[in-house]
Write a protein that holds these residues in place. Structure first.
Motif, PDB file in Angstrom:
ATOM      1  N   MET A 192      59.081 -17.847 -54.287  1.00 28.91           N
ATOM      2  CA  MET A 192      60.025 -18.537 -53.410  1.00 28.91           C
ATOM      3  C   MET A 192      59.488 -19.875 -52.911  1.00 28.91           C
ATOM      4  O   MET A 192      59.771 -20.317 -51.803  1.00 28.91           O
ATOM      5  CB  MET A 192      60.412 -17.644 -52.219  1.00 28.91           C
ATOM      6  N   LYS A 193      58.707 -20.567 -53.768  1.00 31.68           N
ATOM      7  CA  LYS A 193      58.232 -21.898 -53.447  1.00 31.68           C
ATOM      8  C   LYS A 193      59.146 -22.930 -54.110  1.00 31.68           C
ATOM      9  O   LYS A 193      59.624 -22.702 -55.216  1.00 31.68           O
ATOM     10  CB  LYS A 193      56.787 -22.096 -53.914  1.00 31.68           C
ATOM     11  N   PRO A 194      59.365 -24.051 -53.478  1.00 29.32           N
ATOM     12  CA  PRO A 194      60.269 -25.054 -54.061  1.00 29.32           C
ATOM     13  C   PRO A 194      59.648 -25.719 -55.283  1.00 29.32           C
ATOM     14  O   PRO A 194      58.424 -25.898 -55.366  1.00 29.32           O
ATOM     15  CB  PRO A 194      60.470 -26.059 -52.924  1.00 29.32           C
ATOM     16  N   VAL A 195      60.475 -26.063 -56.225  1.00 32.92           N
ATOM     17  CA  VAL A 195      60.066 -26.775 -57.441  1.00 32.92           C
ATOM     18  C   VAL A 195      61.001 -27.954 -57.642  1.00 32.92           C
ATOM     19  O   VAL A 195      62.092 -28.004 -57.075  1.00 32.92           O
ATOM     20  CB  VAL A 195      60.098 -25.843 -58.683  1.00 32.92           C
ATOM     21  N   LYS A 196      60.556 -28.878 -58.475  1.00 31.36           N
ATOM     22  CA  LYS A 196      61.342 -30.077 -58.703  1.00 31.36           C
ATOM     23  C   LYS A 196      61.132 -30.558 -60.132  1.00 31.36           C
ATOM     24  O   LYS A 196      60.008 -30.513 -60.654  1.00 31.36           O
ATOM     25  CB  LYS A 196      60.933 -31.192 -57.724  1.00 31.36           C
ATOM     26  N   ALA A 197      62.212 -30.995 -60.774  1.00 32.52           N
ATOM     27  CA  ALA A 197      62.145 -31.559 -62.120  1.00 32.52           C
ATOM     28  C   ALA A 197      62.014 -33.069 -62.029  1.00 32.52           C
ATOM     29  O   ALA A 197      62.494 -33.703 -61.080  1.00 32.52           O
ATOM     30  CB  ALA A 197      63.394 -31.191 -62.912  1.00 32.52           C
ATOM     31  N   PHE A 198      61.344 -33.650 -63.040  1.00 35.19           N
ATOM     32  CA  PHE A 198      61.132 -35.083 -63.099  1.00 35.19           C
ATOM     33  C   PHE A 198      61.697 -35.617 -64.410  1.00 35.19           C
ATOM     34  O   PHE A 198      61.730 -34.919 -65.430  1.00 35.19           O
ATOM     35  CB  PHE A 198      59.649 -35.415 -62.968  1.00 35.19           C
ATOM     36  N   ILE A 238      65.510  -9.783 -52.822  1.00 40.24           N
ATOM     37  CA  ILE A 238      65.676 -11.241 -52.941  1.00 40.24           C
ATOM     38  C   ILE A 238      65.904 -11.648 -54.387  1.00 40.24           C
ATOM     39  O   ILE A 238      65.806 -12.833 -54.709  1.00 40.24           O
ATOM     40  CB  ILE A 238      64.441 -11.967 -52.377  1.00 40.24           C
ATOM     41  N   ALA A 239      66.191 -10.651 -55.273  1.00 44.20           N
ATOM     42  CA  ALA A 239      66.427 -10.975 -56.682  1.00 44.20           C
ATOM     43  C   ALA A 239      67.582 -11.955 -56.864  1.00 44.20           C
ATOM     44  O   ALA A 239      67.479 -12.903 -57.660  1.00 44.20           O
ATOM     45  CB  ALA A 239      66.660  -9.698 -57.477  1.00 44.20           C
ATOM     46  N   PRO A 240      68.728 -11.784 -56.158  1.00 44.83           N
ATOM     47  CA  PRO A 240      69.801 -12.786 -56.308  1.00 44.83           C
ATOM     48  C   PRO A 240      69.372 -14.195 -55.927  1.00 44.83           C
ATOM     49  O   PRO A 240      69.763 -15.172 -56.570  1.00 44.83           O
ATOM     50  CB  PRO A 240      70.908 -12.258 -55.397  1.00 44.83           C
ATOM     51  N   ALA A 258      67.828 -19.620 -57.513  1.00 50.62           N
ATOM     52  CA  ALA A 258      66.855 -20.714 -57.527  1.00 50.62           C
ATOM     53  C   ALA A 258      66.487 -21.093 -58.955  1.00 50.62           C
ATOM     54  O   ALA A 258      66.365 -22.281 -59.297  1.00 50.62           O
ATOM     55  CB  ALA A 258      65.607 -20.317 -56.740  1.00 50.62           C
ATOM     56  N   MET A 259      66.327 -20.053 -59.830  1.00 45.39           N
ATOM     57  CA  MET A 259      65.998 -20.320 -61.219  1.00 45.39           C
ATOM     58  C   MET A 259      67.119 -21.096 -61.910  1.00 45.39           C
ATOM     59  O   MET A 259      66.874 -22.090 -62.612  1.00 45.39           O
ATOM     60  CB  MET A 259      65.728 -19.009 -61.948  1.00 45.39           C
ATOM     61  N   MET A 260      68.361 -20.667 -61.719  1.00 46.93           N
ATOM     62  CA  MET A 260      69.490 -21.350 -62.341  1.00 46.93           C
ATOM     63  C   MET A 260      69.645 -22.773 -61.795  1.00 46.93           C
ATOM     64  O   MET A 260      69.974 -23.702 -62.533  1.00 46.93           O
ATOM     65  CB  MET A 260      70.775 -20.555 -62.121  1.00 46.93           C
ATOM     66  N   SER A 261      69.403 -22.944 -60.507  1.00 48.96           N
ATOM     67  CA  SER A 261      69.499 -24.290 -59.933  1.00 48.96           C
ATOM     68  C   SER A 261      68.462 -25.215 -60.551  1.00 48.96           C
ATOM     69  O   SER A 261      68.751 -26.374 -60.872  1.00 48.96           O
ATOM     70  CB  SER A 261      69.316 -24.211 -58.416  1.00 48.96           C
ATOM     71  N   HIS A 262      67.236 -24.697 -60.746  1.00 48.92           N
ATOM     72  CA  HIS A 262      66.194 -25.525 -61.347  1.00 48.92           C
ATOM     73  C   HIS A 262      66.506 -25.803 -62.817  1.00 48.92           C
ATOM     74  O   HIS A 262      66.275 -26.923 -63.307  1.00 48.92           O
ATOM     75  CB  HIS A 262      64.843 -24.832 -61.206  1.00 48.92           C
ATOM     76  N   ILE A 263      67.031 -24.797 -63.532  1.00 47.92           N
ATOM     77  CA  ILE A 263      67.423 -25.011 -64.928  1.00 47.92           C
ATOM     78  C   ILE A 263      68.517 -26.071 -65.007  1.00 47.92           C
ATOM     79  O   ILE A 263      68.514 -26.942 -65.892  1.00 47.92           O
ATOM     80  CB  ILE A 263      67.877 -23.688 -65.568  1.00 47.92           C
ATOM     81  N   ASN A 264      69.475 -26.019 -64.096  1.00 45.74           N
ATOM     82  CA  ASN A 264      70.534 -27.030 -64.075  1.00 45.74           C
ATOM     83  C   ASN A 264      69.975 -28.423 -63.816  1.00 45.74           C
ATOM     84  O   ASN A 264      70.485 -29.426 -64.341  1.00 45.74           O
ATOM     85  CB  ASN A 264      71.573 -26.672 -63.018  1.00 45.74           C
TER      86      ASN A 264
END
Length: 844
Positions: free
Chosen positions: A611-617, A647-649, A654-660
């Motif tokens: 549950m740590k934030p990630v960011k794409a570049f 917290i699976a949902p 979060a995974m789908m948001s990062h993939i998007n």
């Protein structure tokens, strides 16, 4: 022809003819005391001041001036100094008299009796200690007093430079410059007490670093009518130097090496009074009293010139004078060498408390000194009244004897008494001492309360406020209570900004242009160019004087953010809240987008599972990242372990948001490939959003539409090929494909039949529409023909009528003509007949 000094020491080589003719004639001409012209054998040599006197720009000009001129200059400056001291006499006297109200000296009183109360009310000390404590915590936190502000556009380079400068200056002021914080605290004490405090900022060649020392108000003399230090005609710093310190400066060449004699050991009246009020016994001082004066002078031999002509303009200098011997120790220019306008350099910073009418501001002594004096008087009266009431005195008869009557009676002690006659009470009479007056006590409380409120040290009755009071109400009460102190803090913030700016300039001037080594991450070091990119400001907030006020302000913002969180940068808001509260490592507790660094896809998966934030570049391999993330989401082991996780949902979202996010960057890259050019950046180097100009967007939109269509066709073709390859490899899939093809053929046949029916209906509708249009056109033509026929008939009728009318007219005219002619003929016949008759009658 100007040459250096070494060229003028040797005679030019002589040729054979010159030897025969003898030595050349030498002519020396002195037109200007600052230069010498020598003509020798056709050669002219000009020697300037820099060649004969060593007059460098930073040199001591007193070494080149006449002693008589220096004595005259010193006498004039000392007279002006005494006038400046006299102009602030009333302000200084109030300050000196009020020092005893601090109660730092224990007073042993013998009046009105021995041992009377000598206590001072702590009103002034309390206000001063509170002010110093609040100000030092606000202006000098543990991390350091400096923060930076980028000059111009923010870029990654300027942001890194800003962080290096802030770290370097805080390291210097908290670690290397060990005396800075004590000097700053002394400055705050003097500021609150006298209303004025000064900092002197300079480069210390002995310590080889910057220095910022506190100068008490009594040691910096400025004309009382001056507005500020920048426009003051004179600034005099009164210094005390030991004989060894003076000798060190003389040996170093900073001061003239002259005998100053023996220093005056006697203190002046102000110094004596200050020492006495502060509880010290100072009667003499064996140090030299040195006056360092910042003045504007037109010095003979160093006049200001414009195009070679003297202008008479006084230039800024620093003149150092020994007060006891009136000897000038040094005269140095107080402007930069490359400054054509010769602006005065600033070395002092003025910290005012409450500005008044003149240059010197007012402090707590001037503002609440009278309250403290009255409170001290009333407090002593109450204590003395209590003492007399508890241990009363009175009269006794001469014959009454008490054993040990020279010492007071201790509690529980009984002594023998010799009574001459009667009872003891008949031989004793106490004076009518009263208990401490309640009226005096209430008056004391009122005076102290007024003084505290005036000094802005009164405590706010937080207990009287409702716990459910809105934050805005609490903030308004805090602002009203702390308004005066907030104004003082704003003045300190402004002056400290000027001080830090001077310190920054000194550090920059003595910092190398580049690193001698590659600095490690977190190393508090900066290069010279870093200091040119940023401005330094204090960490204090001029809009909030206390931590409580700052916290209440942020609480108000947090309440507003709860109503519309999408409008606020919540991580930044919470981080600033933690920083105001003094929480360490706030950047680690609340990470932000700007703090995130690019990571590999596996590390991103680990962070998202935790549950740590990630960011794409933009520059990442987005297809590889998407593949790794999708593989993790489809992994049965991972899905099985997360199945019972509450917290699976959220993890999946979060995974789908990062993939998007990666998908969006990948789509942008594909569009750029189809377009054959790079799209304008969405953000600048500092992370701020860039808004595209409307005309650029209007020209770019059609191009993007075409590129999107090409990309869509390409992706559809690729997907079709992939599906065809998969279907060709699986027989079941082929059968299903055949069935699908049959169904598709049937659907296509039905679709074709439906289309043919629709087309037939459309054709019939078109034929009917054409028939209707043709019929309408025929009717229109028939109507037009009828109209034309009617018009022609009418025209023919009109013509026939006109002909008939013409014929009738002609016939009528002919008949009329015939009738006239017949009438004439009848008349003629009648005439002839008459004539014939007459003739006949005549004949007859």
């Amino acid at each position: 022809m100007a040459t250096n000094m070494d060229k003028s020491l040797y005679q030019a080589p002589l040729g054979i003819e010159a030897l025969d003719e003898g030595p050349p004639e030498i002519e020396i001409e002195i037109e200007d005391p600052e230069s010498v012209s020598i003509e020798m054998g056709g050669m002219e040599i000009v020697i300037g001041k820099e060649d004969i006197g060593g007059d460098e720009f930073d040199s001591n000009l007193a070494e080149h001036l006449d002693e008589g001129y220096l004595q005259e200059l010193a006498s004039e400056l000392l007279g002006e100094f005494e006038e400046d001291v006299s102009s602030r006499k009333d302000w200084l006297q109030t300050y000196v008299d009020g020092l005893e109200l601090l109660g730092l000296k224990i007073e042993e009183r013998s009046e009105p009796w021995e041992g009377a109360c000598g206590v001072y009310h702590p009103l002034l000390s309390e206000a001063l200690v509170r002010f110093q404590s609040d100000a030092i915590m606000s202006t000098f936190p543990a991390a350091g007093p400096v923060k930076t502000q980028i000059i111009g556009k923010e870029t990654p380079e300027t942001k890194d430079a800003s962080m290096r400068v802030a770290a370097d200056m805080n390291y210097r002021l908290t670690v290397k410059n060990k005396e800075y914080r004590p000097e700053h605290e002394r400055m705050l004490w003097g500021l609150g007490l006298s209303g004025n405090a000064f900092k002197k900022i300079y480069y210390d060649p002995y310590l080889e670093r910057e220095a910022s020392i506190f100068v008490p108000a009594e040691d910096l003399v400025v004309p009382y009518g001056a507005s500020n230090l920048q426009s003051a005609p004179r600034i005099t710093h009164v210094m005390r130097k030991t004989e060894n310190e003076v000798k060190r400066l003389q040996v170093a060449g900073f001061w003239r090496d002259i005998d100053l004699g023996t220093p005056e050991t006697a203190l002046d009246e102000v110094e004596k009074k200050i020492a006495e009020k502060m509880g010290f016994r100072a009667t003499s001082d064996d140090r030299f009293k040195i006056l360092e004066m910042n003045v504007d002078l037109d010095i003979k031999g160093f006049e200001h010139k414009d195009d070679g002509e003297e202008t008479g303009l006084a230039l800024p200098y620093i003149v150092t004078i020994d007060k006891s011997s009136s000897n000038v120790l040094a005269i140095r220019r107080n402007y930069k060498q490359d400054d054509k306008k010769c602006h005065k350099r600033t070395h002092f910073v003025h910290y005012p408390y409450i500005p008044g009418f003149g240059f010197y501001a007012f402090g707590l002594i001037h503002l609440i000194g009278a309250f403290a004096k009255s409170g001290t008087s009333l407090l002593r009266q109450l204590v003395d009244a209590g003492t007399l009431s508890n241990l009363p005195g009175g009269f006794k008869t001469r014959g009454l004897r008490v054993k040990g009557d020279d010492t007071p009676i201790a509690p529980g002690e009984f002594r023998d008494v010799d009574v001459p006659s009667g009872s003891i009470k008949d031989n004793l009479m106490t004076l009518p001492y009263k208990e401490p007056s309640q009226t005096l006590y209430q008056l004391l409380q009122q005076i102290i309360e007024d003084g505290r409120r005036f000094a802005n040290t009164a405590d706010m009755n937080v207990s009287d406020m409702s716990a459910n009071a809105p934050v805005g109400t609490t903030l308004a009460l805090l602002e009203q209570t702390l308004k005066v102190m907030s104004a003082v803090q704003a003045r300190i913030h402004f002056a400290m900004k000027e001080e830090l700016g001077l310190i920054k300039d000194i550090i920059r001037d003595y910092t190398p242009d580049d690193y001698e080594y590659v600095p490690a991450e977190g190393t508090p070091s900066a290069k010279k160019s870093d200091y040119d990119k940023v401005d330094v400001i204090p960490v204090s907030d001029p809009n909030a004087s206390t931590m409580a006020q700052k916290i209440v302000q942020y609480q108000a913002v947090l309440q507003l953010a709860q109503g519309a969180p999408q409008m606020y940068n919540m991580p930044l808001l919470h981080r600033q809240m933690l920083e105001v509260m003094g929480i360490k490592n706030a950047q680690k507790l609340i990470p932000m987008d700007d703090d995130r660094k690019p990571e590999d896809p596996v590390s991103e998966n680990q962070n998202m599972l935790m549950m740590k934030p990630v960011k794409a570049f933009m520059y990442q391999d987005h297809q590889a990242h998407i593949t790794v993330h999708m593989s993790a989401m489809q992994d049965p082991k991972i899905m099985q372990l997360l199945q019972g996780n509450p917290i699976a949902p959220q993890l999946q979202a979060a995974m789908m948001s990062h993939i998007n996010e990666h998908l969006g960057f990948e789509y942008r890259k594909q569009i750029e490939l189809q377009l054959g050019m790079s799209l304008p950046p969405q953000m600048d180097e500092s992370g701020e959003e860039i808004h595209m100009a409307p005309e650029v967007e209007a020209r770019l939109a059609p191009m993007l539409a075409q590129a999107a269509q090409r990309l869509l066709a390409q992706n559809q073709s690729q997907v079709a090929q992939q599906q065809a390859q998969q279907q060709a490899q699986d027989p079941i899939v082929q059968m299903q494909q055949q069935e699908l093809q049959i169904k598709q053929a049937e659907q296509q046949r039905k679709a074709a039949k439906d289309a043919a029916d629709i087309q037939l209906k459309q054709s019939q509708q078109q034929i009917e529409s054409q028939r209707i249009q043709t019929q309408k056109a025929t009717d229109d033509k028939r109507i037009n023909m009828d109209a034309l026929k009617a018009a022609a008939q009418m025209q023919n009728d009109r013509k026939i009528e006109m002909v008939k009318t013409g014929i009738s007219a002609i016939e009528k005219a002919a008949k009329n003509k015939y009738d006239r002619e017949k009438h004439q003929k009848d008349l003629m016949a009648d005439g002839l007949k008459t004539a014939y008759t007459q003739t006949k009658q005549k004949g007859d």
